[in-house]
Motif scaffolding. Sequence first.
Motif, PDB file in Angstrom:
ATOM      1  N   TYR A   5       0.142  17.221 -59.721  1.00  0.00           N
ATOM      2  CA  TYR A   5      -0.210  18.329 -58.841  1.00  0.00           C
ATOM      3  C   TYR A   5      -1.356  19.136 -59.439  1.00  0.00           C
ATOM      4  CZ  TYR A   5       4.129  17.217 -56.497  1.00  0.00           C
ATOM      5  OH  TYR A   5       5.110  16.558 -55.823  1.00  0.00           O
ATOM      6  N   VAL A   6      -2.024  19.914 -58.589  1.00  0.00           N
ATOM      7  CA  VAL A   6      -3.092  20.807 -59.018  1.00  0.00           C
ATOM      8  C   VAL A   6      -2.663  22.229 -58.666  1.00  0.00           C
ATOM      9  CG1 VAL A   6      -5.507  21.471 -58.725  1.00  0.00           C
ATOM     10  CG2 VAL A   6      -4.864  19.043 -58.634  1.00  0.00           C
ATOM     11  N   CYS A   7      -2.626  23.091 -59.662  1.00  0.00           N
ATOM     12  CA  CYS A   7      -2.260  24.488 -59.458  1.00  0.00           C
ATOM     13  C   CYS A   7      -3.473  25.342 -59.802  1.00  0.00           C
ATOM     14  CB  CYS A   7      -1.066  24.852 -60.332  1.00  0.00           C
ATOM     15  SG  CYS A   7      -0.506  26.551 -60.086  1.00  0.00           S
ATOM     16  N   ILE A   8      -4.121  25.870 -58.774  1.00  0.00           N
ATOM     17  CA  ILE A   8      -5.312  26.705 -58.953  1.00  0.00           C
ATOM     18  C   ILE A   8      -4.871  28.161 -58.832  1.00  0.00           C
ATOM     19  CG2 ILE A   8      -7.562  27.316 -58.002  1.00  0.00           C
ATOM     20  CD1 ILE A   8      -7.734  24.382 -57.015  1.00  0.00           C
ATOM     21  N   TYR A   9      -5.177  28.919 -59.863  1.00  0.00           N
ATOM     22  CA  TYR A   9      -4.692  30.291 -59.924  1.00  0.00           C
ATOM     23  C   TYR A   9      -5.727  31.192 -60.588  1.00  0.00           C
ATOM     24  CZ  TYR A   9      -3.958  29.541 -64.889  1.00  0.00           C
ATOM     25  OH  TYR A   9      -4.163  29.285 -66.219  1.00  0.00           O
ATOM     26  N   SER A  10      -5.510  32.506 -60.430  1.00  0.00           N
ATOM     27  CA  SER A  10      -6.335  33.496 -61.119  1.00  0.00           C
ATOM     28  C   SER A  10      -5.419  34.547 -61.713  1.00  0.00           C
ATOM     29  CB  SER A  10      -7.319  34.163 -60.160  1.00  0.00           C
ATOM     30  OG  SER A  10      -8.025  35.178 -60.861  1.00  0.00           O
ATOM     31  N   ARG A  11      -5.564  34.800 -62.990  1.00  0.00           N
ATOM     32  CA  ARG A  11      -4.825  35.885 -63.645  1.00  0.00           C
ATOM     33  C   ARG A  11      -5.518  37.229 -63.392  1.00  0.00           C
ATOM     34  NH1 ARG A  11       0.334  34.912 -64.419  1.00  0.00           N
ATOM     35  NH2 ARG A  11       0.742  33.173 -65.792  1.00  0.00           N
ATOM     36  N   VAL A  12      -6.768  37.185 -62.929  1.00  0.00           N
ATOM     37  CA  VAL A  12      -7.512  38.418 -62.667  1.00  0.00           C
ATOM     38  C   VAL A  12      -6.822  39.226 -61.568  1.00  0.00           C
ATOM     39  CG1 VAL A  12      -9.720  39.377 -61.911  1.00  0.00           C
ATOM     40  CG2 VAL A  12      -9.676  37.378 -63.424  1.00  0.00           C
ATOM     41  N   ASP A  13      -6.475  38.568 -60.462  1.00  0.00           N
ATOM     42  CA  ASP A  13      -5.793  39.255 -59.362  1.00  0.00           C
ATOM     43  C   ASP A  13      -4.426  38.642 -59.045  1.00  0.00           C
ATOM     44  OD1 ASP A  13      -6.543  36.904 -58.152  1.00  0.00           O
ATOM     45  OD2 ASP A  13      -7.490  37.840 -56.417  1.00  0.00           O
ATOM     46  N   CYS A 109       1.270  18.632 -63.940  1.00  0.00           N
ATOM     47  CA  CYS A 109       0.480  19.636 -63.228  1.00  0.00           C
ATOM     48  C   CYS A 109      -0.804  19.904 -63.993  1.00  0.00           C
ATOM     49  CB  CYS A 109       1.257  20.933 -63.050  1.00  0.00           C
ATOM     50  SG  CYS A 109       0.321  22.123 -62.046  1.00  0.00           S
ATOM     51  N   LEU A 110      -1.907  19.840 -63.278  1.00  0.00           N
ATOM     52  CA  LEU A 110      -3.204  20.241 -63.798  1.00  0.00           C
ATOM     53  C   LEU A 110      -3.409  21.686 -63.367  1.00  0.00           C
ATOM     54  CD1 LEU A 110      -6.016  19.723 -65.045  1.00  0.00           C
ATOM     55  CD2 LEU A 110      -6.729  18.873 -62.785  1.00  0.00           C
ATOM     56  N   TYR A 111      -3.332  22.593 -64.322  1.00  0.00           N
ATOM     57  CA  TYR A 111      -3.544  24.020 -64.057  1.00  0.00           C
ATOM     58  C   TYR A 111      -5.028  24.323 -64.184  1.00  0.00           C
ATOM     59  CZ  TYR A 111       1.492  24.683 -64.711  1.00  0.00           C
ATOM     60  OH  TYR A 111       2.860  24.630 -64.592  1.00  0.00           O
ATOM     61  N   ILE A 112      -5.571  24.975 -63.176  1.00  0.00           N
ATOM     62  CA  ILE A 112      -6.988  25.329 -63.186  1.00  0.00           C
ATOM     63  C   ILE A 112      -7.115  26.830 -62.946  1.00  0.00           C
ATOM     64  CG2 ILE A 112      -9.234  24.999 -62.081  1.00  0.00           C
ATOM     65  CD1 ILE A 112      -8.211  22.222 -61.177  1.00  0.00           C
ATOM     66  N   HIS A 113      -7.665  27.522 -63.933  1.00  0.00           N
ATOM     67  CA  HIS A 113      -7.888  28.956 -63.777  1.00  0.00           C
ATOM     68  C   HIS A 113      -9.284  29.166 -63.189  1.00  0.00           C
ATOM     69  CE1 HIS A 113      -8.858  33.119 -64.834  1.00  0.00           C
ATOM     70  NE2 HIS A 113      -7.574  33.302 -64.588  1.00  0.00           N
ATOM     71  N   MET A 114      -9.367  29.998 -62.155  1.00  0.00           N
ATOM     72  CA  MET A 114     -10.629  30.349 -61.515  1.00  0.00           C
ATOM     73  C   MET A 114     -10.691  31.855 -61.320  1.00  0.00           C
ATOM     74  SD  MET A 114     -11.178  27.579 -58.459  1.00  0.00           S
ATOM     75  CE  MET A 114     -11.578  25.883 -58.791  1.00  0.00           C
ATOM     76  N   THR A 115     -11.879  32.343 -61.045  1.00  0.00           N
ATOM     77  CA  THR A 115     -12.015  33.747 -60.664  1.00  0.00           C
ATOM     78  C   THR A 115     -11.556  33.890 -59.209  1.00  0.00           C
ATOM     79  OG1 THR A 115     -14.257  33.526 -59.786  1.00  0.00           O
ATOM     80  CG2 THR A 115     -14.047  33.982 -62.170  1.00  0.00           C
ATOM     81  N   PRO A 116     -11.202  35.093 -58.792  1.00  0.00           N
ATOM     82  CA  PRO A 116     -10.851  35.292 -57.373  1.00  0.00           C
ATOM     83  C   PRO A 116     -11.967  34.843 -56.435  1.00  0.00           C
ATOM     84  CG  PRO A 116     -10.170  37.186 -58.647  1.00  0.00           C
ATOM     85  CD  PRO A 116     -10.977  36.316 -59.576  1.00  0.00           C
ATOM     86  N   HIS A 185       9.151  25.445 -61.091  1.00  0.00           N
ATOM     87  CA  HIS A 185       8.914  25.148 -62.499  1.00  0.00           C
ATOM     88  C   HIS A 185       7.416  25.195 -62.813  1.00  0.00           C
ATOM     89  CE1 HIS A 185      13.082  24.120 -62.642  1.00  0.00           C
ATOM     90  NE2 HIS A 185      12.925  23.069 -61.855  1.00  0.00           N
ATOM     91  N   ILE A 186       6.609  24.688 -61.886  1.00  0.00           N
ATOM     92  CA  ILE A 186       5.152  24.700 -62.092  1.00  0.00           C
ATOM     93  C   ILE A 186       4.644  26.139 -62.141  1.00  0.00           C
ATOM     94  CG2 ILE A 186       2.941  24.163 -60.993  1.00  0.00           C
ATOM     95  CD1 ILE A 186       4.217  21.479 -60.095  1.00  0.00           C
ATOM     96  N   VAL A 187       5.023  26.958 -61.183  1.00  0.00           N
ATOM     97  CA  VAL A 187       4.544  28.341 -61.137  1.00  0.00           C
ATOM     98  C   VAL A 187       5.083  29.138 -62.328  1.00  0.00           C
ATOM     99  CG1 VAL A 187       4.528  30.505 -59.810  1.00  0.00           C
ATOM    100  CG2 VAL A 187       4.183  28.309 -58.651  1.00  0.00           C
ATOM    101  N   ASP A 188       6.336  28.906 -62.678  1.00  0.00           N
ATOM    102  CA  ASP A 188       6.932  29.642 -63.798  1.00  0.00           C
ATOM    103  C   ASP A 188       6.286  29.299 -65.142  1.00  0.00           C
ATOM    104  OD1 ASP A 188       8.615  30.804 -61.952  1.00  0.00           O
ATOM    105  OD2 ASP A 188      10.360  29.582 -62.492  1.00  0.00           O
ATOM    106  N   ASN A 189       5.539  28.223 -65.197  1.00  0.00           N
ATOM    107  CA  ASN A 189       4.882  27.803 -66.440  1.00  0.00           C
ATOM    108  C   ASN A 189       3.361  27.939 -66.384  1.00  0.00           C
ATOM    109  OD1 ASN A 189       6.883  26.585 -68.504  1.00  0.00           O
ATOM    110  ND2 ASN A 189       7.632  25.942 -66.503  1.00  0.00           N
ATOM    111  N   LEU A 190       2.888  28.844 -65.519  1.00  0.00           N
ATOM    112  CA  LEU A 190       1.435  29.101 -65.466  1.00  0.00           C
ATOM    113  C   LEU A 190       0.931  29.506 -66.852  1.00  0.00           C
ATOM    114  CD1 LEU A 190       0.981  31.233 -62.230  1.00  0.00           C
ATOM    115  CD2 LEU A 190      -0.067  29.019 -62.682  1.00  0.00           C
ATOM    116  N   PRO A 191      -0.179  28.943 -67.297  1.00  0.00           N
ATOM    117  CA  PRO A 191      -0.752  29.379 -68.571  1.00  0.00           C
ATOM    118  C   PRO A 191      -1.154  30.851 -68.500  1.00  0.00           C
ATOM    119  CG  PRO A 191      -1.720  27.289 -67.874  1.00  0.00           C
ATOM    120  CD  PRO A 191      -0.921  27.819 -66.715  1.00  0.00           C
ATOM    121  N   ALA A 192      -1.127  31.509 -69.651  1.00  0.00           N
ATOM    122  CA  ALA A 192      -1.477  32.943 -69.721  1.00  0.00           C
ATOM    123  C   ALA A 192      -2.953  33.159 -69.417  1.00  0.00           C
ATOM    124  CB  ALA A 192      -1.154  33.484 -71.097  1.00  0.00           C
TER     125      ALA A 192
END
Length: 192
Positions: A5-13, A109-116, A185-192
């Motif tokens: 899976y691909v989990c694209i997220y932003s810690r900024v917002d 899961c491939l976690y990808i951090h992006m800007t908003p 499980h994927i969301v609960d393990n989002l990288p910091a």
Amino acid sequence: MSYAYVCIYSRVDNSLFLIRKKVYGLFFNYEYVGNIEGDVLKFSGQYLLPGGRTDQESAEDILNITKDALRGFEKQTGFQLSAKLLDKKVKSFSHDGTVQQSGVIAYHCLYIHMTPKQISVLTDAVTVNLNKTYEQRRQMGMDDELEAVMIDDIAKAREHLVTFNRAWASPDYGKRESDKSLFAHIVDNLPA
């Protein structure tokens, strides 16, 4: 065979990119399924994370897990993400949702951090692709799986991801798979 899976997220917002599956799909791997209504899709009508199948059952093969996850993402969205340009991390999970470095792997899961802003641009580009005709999407190599994409707050997205809403599914869905706990499980393990 497992999934990447691909989990694209932003810690900024604290936002997360989600897909919503169609109820029926008309073509896969460039081929029409042969009936007017299409095939009932796995997780028919539900919110999910994009991705696809992988032959990688080992947590150590990060390069091929990344390739398979990005290939699945492109087939679903029509958008190609460049692995070289991404702030990314791969995690592998057992059937009970424990992050694994080795042993029996159920999914990756491939976690990808992006800007908003990057997530917003991606969402707009995928929406353009989803609004193309069936024939245009088929020629692009897209599978006919997605109804829509959206960005949501991580907590709300987690709720969307773990809830199987029977009202959104095909009446023919019956007793097919409805356990979406792997997405928790994927969301609960989002990288910091």
